[in-house]
Design a protein around this motif. Structure first.
Motif, PDB file in Angstrom:
ATOM      1  N   LYS A 130      37.071 -26.565   3.123  1.00 49.16           N
ATOM      2  CA  LYS A 130      36.382 -27.970   3.172  1.00 49.16           C
ATOM      3  C   LYS A 130      36.271 -28.481   4.795  1.00 49.16           C
ATOM      4  O   LYS A 130      35.266 -28.975   5.052  1.00 49.16           O
ATOM      5  CB  LYS A 130      37.246 -28.804   2.478  1.00 49.16           C
ATOM      6  N   ASN A 131      37.358 -28.117   5.572  1.00 47.01           N
ATOM      7  CA  ASN A 131      37.320 -28.481   6.934  1.00 47.01           C
ATOM      8  C   ASN A 131      36.194 -27.793   7.779  1.00 47.01           C
ATOM      9  O   ASN A 131      35.415 -28.382   8.442  1.00 47.01           O
ATOM     10  CB  ASN A 131      38.542 -28.352   7.457  1.00 47.01           C
ATOM     11  N   TYR A 132      36.093 -26.612   7.337  1.00 45.29           N
ATOM     12  CA  TYR A 132      34.790 -25.651   8.225  1.00 45.29           C
ATOM     13  C   TYR A 132      33.466 -26.246   7.676  1.00 45.29           C
ATOM     14  O   TYR A 132      32.740 -26.270   8.645  1.00 45.29           O
ATOM     15  CB  TYR A 132      35.189 -24.354   7.498  1.00 45.29           C
ATOM     16  N   GLU A 188      36.955 -25.433 -11.266  1.00 45.04           N
ATOM     17  CA  GLU A 188      35.739 -25.027 -10.376  1.00 45.04           C
ATOM     18  C   GLU A 188      34.602 -25.856 -10.286  1.00 45.04           C
ATOM     19  O   GLU A 188      34.065 -26.059  -9.147  1.00 45.04           O
ATOM     20  CB  GLU A 188      35.271 -23.727 -11.184  1.00 45.04           C
ATOM     21  N   PHE A 189      34.301 -26.851 -11.451  1.00 37.75           N
ATOM     22  CA  PHE A 189      33.302 -27.733 -11.262  1.00 37.75           C
ATOM     23  C   PHE A 189      33.944 -28.886 -10.142  1.00 37.75           C
ATOM     24  O   PHE A 189      33.026 -29.334  -9.467  1.00 37.75           O
ATOM     25  CB  PHE A 189      32.996 -28.434 -12.654  1.00 37.75           C
ATOM     26  N   ASP A 190      34.988 -29.333 -10.484  1.00 42.49           N
ATOM     27  CA  ASP A 190      35.644 -30.085  -9.315  1.00 42.49           C
ATOM     28  C   ASP A 190      35.715 -29.753  -8.017  1.00 42.49           C
ATOM     29  O   ASP A 190      35.014 -30.377  -7.075  1.00 42.49           O
ATOM     30  CB  ASP A 190      37.209 -30.357  -9.587  1.00 42.49           C
ATOM     31  N   LEU A 191      35.888 -28.286  -7.813  1.00 38.90           N
ATOM     32  CA  LEU A 191      35.692 -27.904  -6.298  1.00 38.90           C
ATOM     33  C   LEU A 191      34.195 -27.891  -5.946  1.00 38.90           C
ATOM     34  O   LEU A 191      34.019 -28.090  -4.806  1.00 38.90           O
ATOM     35  CB  LEU A 191      36.294 -26.464  -6.430  1.00 38.90           C
ATOM     36  N   TRP A 196      33.229 -31.038  -5.061  1.00 32.46           N
ATOM     37  CA  TRP A 196      34.132 -31.805  -3.711  1.00 32.46           C
ATOM     38  C   TRP A 196      33.572 -30.763  -2.528  1.00 32.46           C
ATOM     39  O   TRP A 196      33.221 -31.616  -1.604  1.00 32.46           O
ATOM     40  CB  TRP A 196      35.388 -31.446  -3.931  1.00 32.46           C
ATOM     41  N   LEU A 197      33.434 -29.891  -2.518  1.00 33.60           N
ATOM     42  CA  LEU A 197      33.003 -28.877  -1.345  1.00 33.60           C
ATOM     43  C   LEU A 197      31.576 -29.458  -1.000  1.00 33.60           C
ATOM     44  O   LEU A 197      31.114 -29.512   0.219  1.00 33.60           O
ATOM     45  CB  LEU A 197      32.805 -27.688  -1.773  1.00 33.60           C
ATOM     46  N   LYS A 232      33.033 -38.730 -13.292  1.00 34.12           N
ATOM     47  CA  LYS A 232      31.897 -38.338 -12.925  1.00 34.12           C
ATOM     48  C   LYS A 232      31.648 -36.945 -13.216  1.00 34.12           C
ATOM     49  O   LYS A 232      30.790 -36.116 -13.843  1.00 34.12           O
ATOM     50  CB  LYS A 232      31.507 -38.610 -11.412  1.00 34.12           C
ATOM     51  N   VAL A 233      32.766 -35.931 -12.797  1.00 34.66           N
ATOM     52  CA  VAL A 233      32.798 -34.452 -12.902  1.00 34.66           C
ATOM     53  C   VAL A 233      32.885 -34.206 -14.572  1.00 34.66           C
ATOM     54  O   VAL A 233      32.104 -33.470 -14.912  1.00 34.66           O
ATOM     55  CB  VAL A 233      34.016 -33.802 -12.198  1.00 34.66           C
TER      56      VAL A 233
END
Length: 319
Positions: free
Chosen positions: A128-130, A180-183, A186-187, A308-309
């Protein structure tokens, strides 16, 4: 935070027990438990016999760890009683009561959070930071997979009696695979979806009445294409992420606990965690929530955002 703050855990299955142990590890001692199956809590001195708004008013924090179809009903009781609320994923099995829960939390200024423990994994934090620093350049696609044979999920329990087996209790790999949908969202910084397509089915002989495999594809308004694959079928645990960008691919595998950068110059391990204990991201998740309660700060995955997800995943079944 005062370690004697009164906490209630609703639902004492595997995840409720995990949060109980982790709260004890963090030094909290004033913990009460509730489960409709009294055999699960029969050895505990501190229990509540039933869930009523009046009986919940003596608690400051409630963890909702029950089956999916009970999450909103029980969270509404807790919020109505003035309790800060932590809700296990997924938020619910439908959208009923979510708007009301959001309104109560806002009116009473209650800290609320829907579980997203994988966001606390050090490899995914690194990724995420990258991405946020733009180090991969323009992002073209994100592909995520989460899969494992359902009877292997909870050793010692009958998967046929688990919430996963029935649509009434919020089962099915789409909601179970909401990690996985959340990730993905988020990403991708919650970019708006231009179009999506879910293909799902029950293809195995598992004794369940829910879908056991799903393939989902997305096109976002920022131009990114993405896919999520999840199933109850794979005998070998699989959870991974691949991000294709202008400067190469970022790849992560849960079992390896390493992030690789792959491009025309070859492959390079750019981040890794040795001997990582999977309980750590559950601990970090709860530490974060408790810190938000202490400071009165809203979390980065409150009920409103998590809905929302959930809406995207539920609407997939209406396509």
């Amino acid at each position: 935070m005062n370690k004697n703050i009164p906490i209630l855990i609703i639902g004492f299955g595997s995840i409720g027990q995990r949060h109980y142990r982790n709260l004890l590890k963090m030094g909290y001692r004033n913990i009460t438990v509730y489960d409709s199956d009294k055999s699960k809590v029969s050895n505990f001195k501190f229990q509540v016999p039933s869930l009523q708004v009046e009986s919940l008013k003596r608690f400051n924090i409630v963890f909702v760890c029950s089956p999916n179809n009970l999450h909103i009903k029980q969270a509404l009781l807790a919020a109505s009683a003035g309790c800060h609320v932590f809700i296990e994923k997924p938020l619910s099995h439908n959208l009923e009561g979510i708007k009301k829960l959001t309104e109560i939390c806002k009116k009473k200024k209650l800290v609320n959070m829907v579980a997203c423990n994988l966001r606390f994994h050090p490899c995914l934090r690194f990724i995420k930071n990258y991405l946020e620093k733009g180090r991969l350049g323009k992002i073209y696609s994100i592909n995520l997979e989460g899969a494992y044979f359902l009877p292997f999920w909870r050793p010692g329990s009958d998967y046929r009696k688990n919430y996963a087996a029935s649509p009434k209790t919020g089962g099915g790999i789409i909601l179970d695979g909401i990690h996985e949908f959340d990730l993905l969202f988020w990403l991708n910084s919650y970019a708006k979806i231009r179009q999506s397509k879910f293909i799902f089915q029950k293809v195995s002989d598992l004794a369940i009445r829910t879908e056991d495999i799903c393939l989902a594809i997305f096109e976002f308004e920022n131009g990114l294409l993405a896919s999520v694959k999840c199933d109850y079928l794979q005998k070998a645990y699989s959870r991974n992420c691949k991000i294709v960008g202008e400067r190469g691919n970022l790849e992560w595998d849960y079992l390896e606990n390493a992030v690789w950068l792959k491009n025309e110059r070859g492959e390079k391990k750019i981040f890794s965690v040795k001997n990582y204990n999977p309980n750590n991201f559950y601990l970090e998740e709860v530490r974060y929530f408790m810190q938000c309660v202490k400071t009165g700060t809203q979390t980065f995955n409150g009920v409103n955002l998590a809905s929302k997800v959930l809406t995207v995943c539920l609407n997939s079944k209406l396509q």
